[in-house]
Design a protein around this motif. Structure first.
Motif, mmCIF file in Angstrom:
data_model
loop_
_atom_site.group_PDB
_atom_site.id
_atom_site.type_symbol
_atom_site.label_atom_id
_atom_site.label_comp_id
_atom_site.label_asym_id
_atom_site.label_seq_id
_atom_site.Cartn_x
_atom_site.Cartn_y
_atom_site.Cartn_z
ATOM 1 N N GLN A 39 35.106 43.471 31.294
ATOM 2 C CA GLN A 39 35.309 43.965 32.667
ATOM 3 C C GLN A 39 36.483 43.279 33.358
ATOM 4 O OE1 GLN A 39 31.472 42.270 34.299
ATOM 5 N NE2 GLN A 39 32.760 41.903 36.085
ATOM 6 N N TYR A 40 36.813 42.046 32.958
ATOM 7 C CA TYR A 40 37.886 41.293 33.604
ATOM 8 C C TYR A 40 39.268 41.601 33.022
ATOM 9 C CZ TYR A 40 34.189 38.589 35.778
ATOM 10 O OH TYR A 40 33.094 38.206 36.513
ATOM 11 N N LEU A 41 39.309 42.330 31.916
ATOM 12 C CA LEU A 41 40.584 42.670 31.295
ATOM 13 C C LEU A 41 41.119 44.004 31.808
ATOM 14 C CD1 LEU A 41 39.776 41.541 27.645
ATOM 15 C CD2 LEU A 41 41.148 40.332 29.366
ATOM 16 N N GLN A 42 40.352 44.659 32.664
ATOM 17 C CA GLN A 42 40.769 45.928 33.242
ATOM 18 C C GLN A 42 41.333 45.689 34.639
ATOM 19 O OE1 GLN A 42 37.326 48.414 33.191
ATOM 20 N NE2 GLN A 42 36.867 47.946 31.061
ATOM 21 N N GLY A 43 42.062 46.666 35.140
ATOM 22 C CA GLY A 43 42.560 46.585 36.503
ATOM 23 C C GLY A 43 41.449 46.859 37.494
ATOM 24 N N GLY A 44 41.694 46.533 38.732
ATOM 25 C CA GLY A 44 40.723 46.773 39.789
ATOM 26 C C GLY A 44 41.440 46.985 41.107
ATOM 27 N N SER A 45 40.686 46.970 42.184
ATOM 28 C CA SER A 45 41.281 47.238 43.498
ATOM 29 C C SER A 45 41.081 46.089 44.485
ATOM 30 C CB SER A 45 40.673 48.518 44.073
ATOM 31 O OG SER A 45 39.267 48.369 44.202
ATOM 32 N N ALA A 46 40.586 44.952 44.019
ATOM 33 C CA ALA A 46 40.355 43.810 44.912
ATOM 34 C C ALA A 46 41.588 42.914 44.973
ATOM 35 C CB ALA A 46 39.146 43.004 44.447
ATOM 36 N N THR A 47 41.685 42.180 46.062
ATOM 37 C CA THR A 47 42.763 41.213 46.260
ATOM 38 C C THR A 47 42.155 39.888 46.686
ATOM 39 O OG1 THR A 47 44.303 42.943 46.954
ATOM 40 C CG2 THR A 47 44.868 40.689 47.576
ATOM 41 N N LEU A 48 42.651 38.817 46.108
ATOM 42 C CA LEU A 48 42.243 37.465 46.496
ATOM 43 C C LEU A 48 43.500 36.713 46.910
ATOM 44 C CD1 LEU A 48 40.106 35.197 46.679
ATOM 45 C CD2 LEU A 48 40.719 34.607 44.339
ATOM 46 N N SER A 49 43.509 36.250 48.141
ATOM 47 C CA SER A 49 44.646 35.467 48.617
ATOM 48 C C SER A 49 44.110 34.225 49.301
ATOM 49 C CB SER A 49 45.514 36.290 49.571
ATOM 50 O OG SER A 49 44.752 36.742 50.668
ATOM 51 N N GLY A 50 44.981 33.257 49.466
ATOM 52 C CA GLY A 50 44.542 32.034 50.110
ATOM 53 C C GLY A 50 45.649 31.023 50.260
ATOM 54 N N GLN A 51 45.229 29.831 50.647
ATOM 55 C CA GLN A 51 46.144 28.716 50.826
ATOM 56 C C GLN A 51 45.482 27.466 50.282
ATOM 57 O OE1 GLN A 51 47.124 27.602 54.892
ATOM 58 N NE2 GLN A 51 49.110 26.822 54.246
ATOM 59 N N ALA A 52 46.280 26.620 49.610
ATOM 60 C CA ALA A 52 45.769 25.387 49.027
ATOM 61 C C ALA A 52 46.507 24.198 49.634
ATOM 62 C CB ALA A 52 45.943 25.403 47.515
#
Length: 168
Positions: A39-52
């Motif tokens: 399931q993780y090798l396919q594309g998707g529509s979620a976005t994760l952004s942030g700051q470190a």
């Protein structure tokens, strides 16, 4: 003879200060564990952004500017990696002997403000981490370490995170 005994005692004292951290012993990954990566090798529509970033004792803020940010699926193999190597500075470069883990890992580079973004993610749980360090000189010159956490994203979600604590 006194010199020899003194040298031996000094050597024993010095070697007692060094802590050797053993390399993690990985479980044998059965084929079923590798299939979790599908399931993780396919594309998707979620976005994760942030700051470190990390805040120093004196109030200064050090950002993860130019650092590699990794995003790893929280599968059974990923969970074992996180517990044995992923959250520990000394083992920060180690990965488990899993082809699926390496294929599914995503990386990006944090910008000058320590901001990062992963796009087109499939829904799921992930470990996101990077390093934030600075030099102070002296006996223990490198300060800081890894920052990271487990994050869940849902389909079509725009998720934001702040990485400002050592991983638990």
């Amino acid at each position: 003879m006194r010199t020899f005994i003194f040298a031996l005692a000094l050597l024993a004292g010095i070697s007692g200060c060094a802590t050797v951290v053993p390399l993690p012993q990985w479980s044998m990954s059965p084929e079923a564990s590798e299939t979790e990566y599908g399931q993780y090798l396919q594309g998707g529509s979620a976005t994760l952004s942030g700051q470190a970033f990390l805040t120093q004792q004196n109030g200064g803020v050090v950002k993860a500017a130019g650092r590699t940010v990794t995003l790893d699926p929280a599968t059974s193999i990923g969970n074992e990696w996180w517990g044995k190597a992923g959250k520990f500075w000394v083992h920060r470069a180690l990965t488990p002997p899993s082809p699926g883990f390496l294929k599914a890992r995503r990386t990006t580079t944090a910008d000058a403000d320590g901001k990062f973004r992963f796009q087109d993610l499939p829904a799921g749980k992930y470990y996101v981490r990077t390093e934030v360090t600075w030099e102070i000189g002296g006996y223990n010159p490198t300060q800081g370490g890894l920052v990271g956490q487990v994050v869940e994203v849902k389909e079509s979600q725009n998720r934001e995170v702040i990485l400002n604590a050592y991983p638990q």
